[in-house]
Design an enzyme around this catalytic site. Structure first.
Site, mmCIF file in Angstrom:
data_model
loop_
_atom_site.group_PDB
_atom_site.id
_atom_site.type_symbol
_atom_site.label_atom_id
_atom_site.label_comp_id
_atom_site.label_asym_id
_atom_site.label_seq_id
_atom_site.Cartn_x
_atom_site.Cartn_y
_atom_site.Cartn_z
ATOM 1 C CG ASP A 18 -32.842 62.812 103.358
ATOM 2 O OD1 ASP A 18 -33.378 63.902 103.643
ATOM 3 O OD2 ASP A 18 -32.568 61.952 104.220
ATOM 4 C CD GLU A 39 -36.501 63.850 108.307
ATOM 5 O OE1 GLU A 39 -37.238 63.951 109.295
ATOM 6 O OE2 GLU A 39 -36.583 62.901 107.497
#
Ligand SMILES: [Zn+2]
Length: 385
Positions: free
Chosen positions: A74, A136
């Site tokens: 991400d 994350e």
């Protein structure tokens, strides 16, 4: 599918706009297909809502003791940032590869995928694993379930390299963290009748003052040897967003704020959370003595263990050997490395690029850093061969 260069892989990965709030499945599908076309089976761990997945894979003998290369898929949003070029297309400018995620951290992801396919083609005596997480950037919430799923399916690797941008330096320690969303529920009365109401804002202020007091105490006390490695050399408490209230003459019915702890190794994020929750309980009780309806609702939204420097750690030894970097580096931001360490891996942070570039408009990765990352992977492949 033909074997792609690390640069081609990076361009592919960046083309998927995997902002944390959106799906990462197109990227995961693509990586899974690419690995499969080179004879590598992948495993997925699904996010409970089915919109995202982590991917992990293993190359080499099915035995423990290998190396896992780990990165997150991400990226942070580009909303409100005025980019010079399309953030989802890698553009080379002035010796830099520009694009969202080039630095944080699809550059490393591309190198790791490249290395895995090379390991398969060349053959390795010790296993190499790949682990790509999600979520994350919103508090490292994707890695722990991914690690647990990986440990259930694959032999345990001895060392984990988490490729957050460190300019290919071996970072063996970072702070841990924990964060809360706090909703203070007051009781509205006209402010002229103050003692009959509960101002959510003024009660929130008590909690925030408590953060200030803890910061002052932490700053004043002598730093432990472990804490002294960090800048600042103590645990910090911070509130970065607040809002509440409706008018100057009404005790606020609601106040919401977010807070975070950044905890030095040697102290426990959980202990800090316990202490905070005890203070919240005290303030809540006083509020409810005035108005039973008043309340403080806590939602813990992230929880990241610190990365504690290991004494002659396997991961550190390996990375020092491969990079020639023998200095000590610690950082004050959290990564998934602490989570790998907590799950029993020797763990270290080492990846291309500068963290200062992360999340920025026109984010870039220097070509020289990408090349340094490629050199690192070549040495790692020789080490495993
Ligand atoms: Zn990152």
């Amino acid at each position: 599918m033909q074997r792609l260069s690390a640069r081609d892989l990076l361009e592919r990965l960046v083309s998927f706009p995997t902002v944390s709030r959106d799906t990462n499945l197109p990227l995961v599908d693509w990586v899974e297909g690419y690995l499969a076309s080179h004879g590598i089976a992948s495993h997925r761990h699904w996010h409970e809502d089915g919109t995202k997945a982590a991917l992990f894979a293993h190359v080499g003998p099915m035995e423990a003791g290998g190396i896992v290369l780990s990165g997150h898929t991400d990226v942070v949003p580009v909303d409100g940032q005025n980019w010079t070029s399309d953030p989802w297309v890698v553009v080379e400018r002035d010796g830099r590869l520009c694009g969202r995620g080039t630095c944080d951290m699809k550059g490393f992801d591309a190198l790791a995928i490249w290395a895995l396919v090379e390991a398969k083609a060349r053959g390795v005596r010790r296993p190499l694993q790949l682990a790509l997480s999600y979520d994350e950037e919103i508090g490292c919430t994707g890695a722990p379930p991914m690690i647990a799923a990986m440990q259930a399916v694959l032999p345990q690797a001895a060392a984990a390299i988490i490729g957050e941008p460190s300019r290919m330096k071996a970072v063996n320690g970072h702070k841990g963290g924990a964060g809360y969303r706090v909703h203070v529920k007051g009781f509205e009365v006209h402010s002229s009748l103050l003692p009959q109401g509960v101002s959510a804002i003024m009660e929130a202020a008590r909690l925030i003052c408590w953060f200030n007091d803890r910061n002052a105490e932490n700053q004043a006390k002598p730093a432990s040897a472990m804490a002294a490695l960090f800048d600042p050399p103590f645990t910090t408490l911070h509130s970065g967003m607040i809002n509440g209230g409706t008018a100057h003459n009404i005790t606020a019915g609601d106040c919401r704020f977010v807070m975070e702890f950044r905890v030095v190794p040697g102290e426990s994020p959980q202990d800090w959370c316990t202490e905070f929750e005890a203070y919240v309980a005290k303030v809540r009780a006083a509020m409810q003595a005035v108005r039973p309806e008043a309340d403080i609702v806590l939602e813990r939204f992230f929880d990241v263990p610190p990365l504690t420097p290991e004494v002659s750690g396997h991961a550190e030894g390996l990375v020092r050997r491969l990079t020639g970097d023998n200095a000590t580096h610690v950082v004050s931001y959290g990564t998934e490395a602490g989570q790998f360490q907590a799950a029993g891996y020797s763990a270290i942070v080492c990846g291309p690029g500068d963290i200062a570039q992360a999340h920025q408009v026109d984010e870039y990765l220097e070509l020289s850093e990408f090349q340094a990352g490629l050199d690192f992977m070549e040495k790692l492949l020789s080490e495993l061969a």
